[in-house]
Design an enzyme around this catalytic site. Structure first.
Site, PDB file in Angstrom:
ATOM      1  CB  THR A 190      23.933 -28.773  82.004  1.00 59.77           C
ATOM      2  OG1 THR A 190      22.920 -28.155  81.787  1.00 59.77           O
ATOM      3  CG2 THR A 190      23.596 -30.754  81.285  1.00 59.77           C
ATOM      4  CE  LYS A 191      20.920 -34.031  82.109  1.00 65.00           C
ATOM      5  NZ  LYS A 191      19.727 -34.132  81.924  1.00 65.00           N
ATOM      6  CG  ASP A 192      27.631 -29.767  88.224  1.00 71.96           C
ATOM      7  OD1 ASP A 192      27.629 -31.038  88.170  1.00 71.96           O
ATOM      8  OD2 ASP A 192      28.423 -28.967  88.153  1.00 71.96           O
ATOM      9  CB  ALA A 231      22.835 -32.961  90.875  1.00 70.77           C
TER      10      ALA A 231
END
Ligand code: PMP
Length: 340
Positions: free
Chosen positions: A45-47, A50
């Site tokens: 999910t961090k894409d 970022a």
């Protein structure tokens, strides 16, 4: 058939699938769906955060060619920032906790990041903590930005703009409950903000770890240091109050144990064929714990934040489970259920 071609890997971020859970959800009222964030190109999910935070910094003129991006991370945010930095031509420096295993660090280095390993079990304001180390690197590095995911409102915005609308469309507006792990709190806060704007009756359940302050803080408004003690799950819970968590939008927190979350992670793989990470198990474990409160017509969306391949030598290893003192017989039970 996907007939699209893409200009670079970043164009594949977001638009992750929503998949119904079947056998594992048999005794739970309503329909339970998993939002598979491992479908992002950086496998978590961090894409989303970022890309959003870096592109907003570009718009604000904060990133000049050759700039350095600095962050604290338990791993996933690091993979995503490293990936975005490579494609956009920035340097990436990461301060990670020593709970992060060697393979994750090798992964970050493979994507060109410079990694500093810092002790996990020191207070956040200790100069050795990954927060303080990242702050110092940012201060000492000219032409750098500090992503600061725990305190950055753009973390929430990324999910408000993408995850929330996707869940709304994918459930055709029928979602009744959102269940999500809280680390920075960005995923649940941003998604919930969008979803509650569409339907304020949607229940939002945050998942917290034993050893983390979030649930107690939500209930009392106080940071109780007695709540802080070591635990295993990476990426879940916190020992400080994250400003990227909108506590008002979360209806309830549910705490889950390392052990039950680990079994549930294995159960998801064995019953659904879905390799979720440790926090995917934690999130579904929370669903099991609240099942009595779910109506028959519930439409529950559980966010699975990352991919199980990152935990092969942890929750997916019998030896690791034994080393943690997790009861082997429960694991045998799981395996035999899967083979009948
Ligand atoms: N699961 C994993 C594996 C994570 O790395 C994180 C982020 N720390 C979370 C869940 C929680 O997501 P958020 O930070 O958006 O609350």
């Amino acid at each position: 058939m996907n007939t699209e071609s893409y200009n670079n890997i970043l164009e594949l971020i977001a638009n992750t699938p929503l998949v119904k859970l079947n056998k594992i959800a048999e005794n739970i009222p309503g329909d339970i769906y998993a939002k598979l964030e491992s479908w992002n190109p950086g496998h978590s999910t961090k894409d989303r955060i970022a890309l959003h935070i870096i592109e907003e910094a570009e718009k604000d003129g904060l990133l000049k060619p050759g700039a350095t991006i600095v962050e604290t991370t338990s791993g996933n945010t690091g993979f995503s920032i490293a990936m975005v930095s490579i494609v956009k031509g920035y340097k990436c420096i990461l301060a990670v906790s020593d709970k992060t295993k060697g393979e994750k660090i090798a992964y970050l280095k493979a994507l060109g990041a410079k990694v500093f390993v810092c002790p996990a079990n020191v207070p956040a304001d200790d100069p050795r903590s990954y927060y303080e180390v990242a702050k110092r690197i940012h201060k000492e590095t000219p032409n750098s930005i500090y992503i600061n995911q725990y305190f950055n409102q753009k973390n929430i915005d990324a999910h408000y703009l993408t995850t929330g609308p996707e869940i709304w469309e994918q459930t055709k507006g029928k979602i009744t409950h959102l269940v999500g792990c809280c680390g920075t709190g960005g995923t649940i806060s941003g998604s919930a903000r969008y979803l509650k704007e569409q339907n304020p009756d949607i229940k939002v359940i945050g998942v917290d770890a034993y050893g983390s302050i979030l649930k107690k803080y939500h209930e009392t408004g106080e940071l109780d240091k007695n709540e802080i003690y070591p635990y295993r799950i990476e990426g879940l819970g916190k020992n400080l109050v994250p400003k990227a968590t909108d506590f008002d939008i979360i209806d309830e927190f549910v705490k889950v144990t390392d052990e039950e979350s680990a079994y549930t992670t294995r159960e998801i793989a064995l019953k659904e064929g879905i390799m979720g990470g440790y926090t995917s198990g934690a999130a579904f474990q929370a669903v099991k714990q609240i099942k009595e409160s779910l109506p028959e017509d519930a439409v529950v969306v559980v966010v699975f934040p990352d991919h199980g391949s990152r935990y092969i030598t942890k929750v997916f290893s019998d030896e690791w489970m034994q080393e943690q003192g997790f009861v082997q017989s429960k694991l045998n039970g799981l395996e035999s259920r899967a083979t009948v």
